[in-house]
Motif scaffolding. Structure first.
Motif, PDB file in Angstrom:
ATOM      1  N   LEU A   1       0.839  -1.193   0.000  1.00 31.91           N
ATOM      2  CA  LEU A   1       0.000   0.000   0.000  1.00 31.91           C
ATOM      3  C   LEU A   1       0.874   1.243   0.000  1.00 31.91           C
ATOM      4  O   LEU A   1       1.995   1.251   0.516  1.00 31.91           O
ATOM      5  N   ASP A   2       0.325   2.326  -0.576  1.00 34.83           N
ATOM      6  CA  ASP A   2       1.053   3.598  -0.509  1.00 34.83           C
ATOM      7  C   ASP A   2       0.664   4.335   0.767  1.00 34.83           C
ATOM      8  O   ASP A   2      -0.078   3.814   1.615  1.00 34.83           O
ATOM      9  N   ALA A   3       1.156   5.565   0.898  1.00 33.20           N
ATOM     10  CA  ALA A   3       0.936   6.322   2.132  1.00 33.20           C
ATOM     11  C   ALA A   3      -0.534   6.640   2.371  1.00 33.20           C
ATOM     12  O   ALA A   3      -0.954   6.870   3.512  1.00 33.20           O
ATOM     13  N   GLU A   4      -1.335   6.634   1.301  1.00 27.11           N
ATOM     14  CA  GLU A   4      -2.760   6.947   1.426  1.00 27.11           C
ATOM     15  C   GLU A   4      -3.621   5.705   1.596  1.00 27.11           C
ATOM     16  O   GLU A   4      -4.850   5.795   1.634  1.00 27.11           O
ATOM     17  N   GLY A   5      -2.987   4.543   1.673  1.00 24.54           N
ATOM     18  CA  GLY A   5      -3.734   3.313   1.851  1.00 24.54           C
ATOM     19  C   GLY A   5      -4.253   2.713   0.557  1.00 24.54           C
ATOM     20  O   GLY A   5      -5.068   1.787   0.582  1.00 24.54           O
ATOM     21  N   ARG A   6      -3.789   3.232  -0.567  1.00 22.79           N
ATOM     22  CA  ARG A   6      -4.180   2.670  -1.868  1.00 22.79           C
ATOM     23  C   ARG A   6      -3.145   1.632  -2.308  1.00 22.79           C
ATOM     24  O   ARG A   6      -1.991   1.666  -1.877  1.00 22.79           O
ATOM     25  N   LEU A   7      -3.576   0.758  -3.182  1.00 26.62           N
ATOM     26  CA  LEU A   7      -2.663  -0.267  -3.678  1.00 26.62           C
ATOM     27  C   LEU A   7      -1.564   0.372  -4.509  1.00 26.62           C
ATOM     28  O   LEU A   7      -1.825   1.133  -5.436  1.00 26.62           O
ATOM     29  N   ASP A   8      -0.320   0.069  -4.154  1.00 29.63           N
ATOM     30  CA  ASP A   8       0.829   0.506  -4.941  1.00 29.63           C
ATOM     31  C   ASP A   8       1.059  -0.564  -6.005  1.00 29.63           C
ATOM     32  O   ASP A   8       1.696  -1.590  -5.762  1.00 29.63           O
ATOM     33  N   ARG A   9       0.500  -0.333  -7.187  1.00 26.91           N
ATOM     34  CA  ARG A   9       0.502  -1.365  -8.222  1.00 26.91           C
ATOM     35  C   ARG A   9       1.911  -1.722  -8.679  1.00 26.91           C
ATOM     36  O   ARG A   9       2.198  -2.884  -8.982  1.00 26.91           O
TER      37      ARG A   9
END
Length: 213
Positions: A61-69
């Protein structure tokens, strides 16, 4: 009642699938991109993201909680079993949403529509379409475009191309082919010819293959 045709559009990385879809859209053809749907199913709050995070850890996950593809891609790139697990989580959900999009486009009044998918053949999505259109470019051009577009080095770009379905196999499964080595005008000319062809096919067909009579 005449059913619109579904044209599957596929090709290797950096072949120009989105450019082709936009050119068809300029002619009034609706389309859905399986990559967009794939991003939707792993948005925060989606069950698939929770499963992925539990399996791989919060490092994907990235810093915003989204998937870091990109980080996830690096994690699974050399691990076929992990890639297969990820596909088992995401592909059924992607397929379900694609079916909803295809149904919506069937009611648009257009004689045909597009399903754009880089994994049209690998994911089984080819079963959802009436014809397969392959966007073709030489592998050297794929590598050059990928390095310029995705800020990866040449070795990474070659590895990505090598991991995809071989060019010859894609072409062998194509009903139609667009050669996208040229400029935008050359691309639009090929799209215009195929648009006329698909409209003729749609007009001549009163029901989709496999539908009950």
């Amino acid at each position: 009642m005449r059913q619109p045709l579904t044209i599957g559009v596929t090709g290797g990385i950096a072949s120009g699938k989105s450019a082709v879809a936009r050119a068809f859209a300029e002619l009034g053809v609706p389309w859905v991109d399986a990559d967009d749907v794939a991003r939707e199913v792993v948005e925060p709050g989606e069950p698939a993201l929770a499963e992925i995070t539990e399996h791989f850890g919060r490092g994907v996950l990235d810093a915003e909680g989204r998937l870091d593809r990109r980080r996830l891609r690096e994690t699974i790139f050399a691990e076929p079993d992990e890639r297969a697990w990820l596909e088992s989580v995401t592909h059924p959900r992607i397929r379900q949403r694609l079916l909803a999009h295809l149904e919506r486009m069937s009611e648009s009044g257009a004689p045909y529509h597009l399903l754009v998918s880089p994994l049209l053949f690998e994911s089984g999505q080819a079963a959802l379409v009436d014809r397969c259109l392959v966007i073709d470019v030489p592998e050297a051009l794929q590598v050059a475009r990928t390095t310029a577009r995705d800020t990866v080095d040449e070795a990474q770009a070659r590895a990505i191309v090598a991991a995809q379905m071989p060019r010859d196999e894609r072409l062998a499964r194509a009903d139609d082919v667009i050669d996208n080595q040229g400029d935008l005008d050359a691309l639009r000319a090929q799209v215009a010819r195929l648009d006329a062809h698909y409209r003729q096919l749609a007009a001549a067909s009163t029901q989709r293959p496999g539908d009950p009579s």
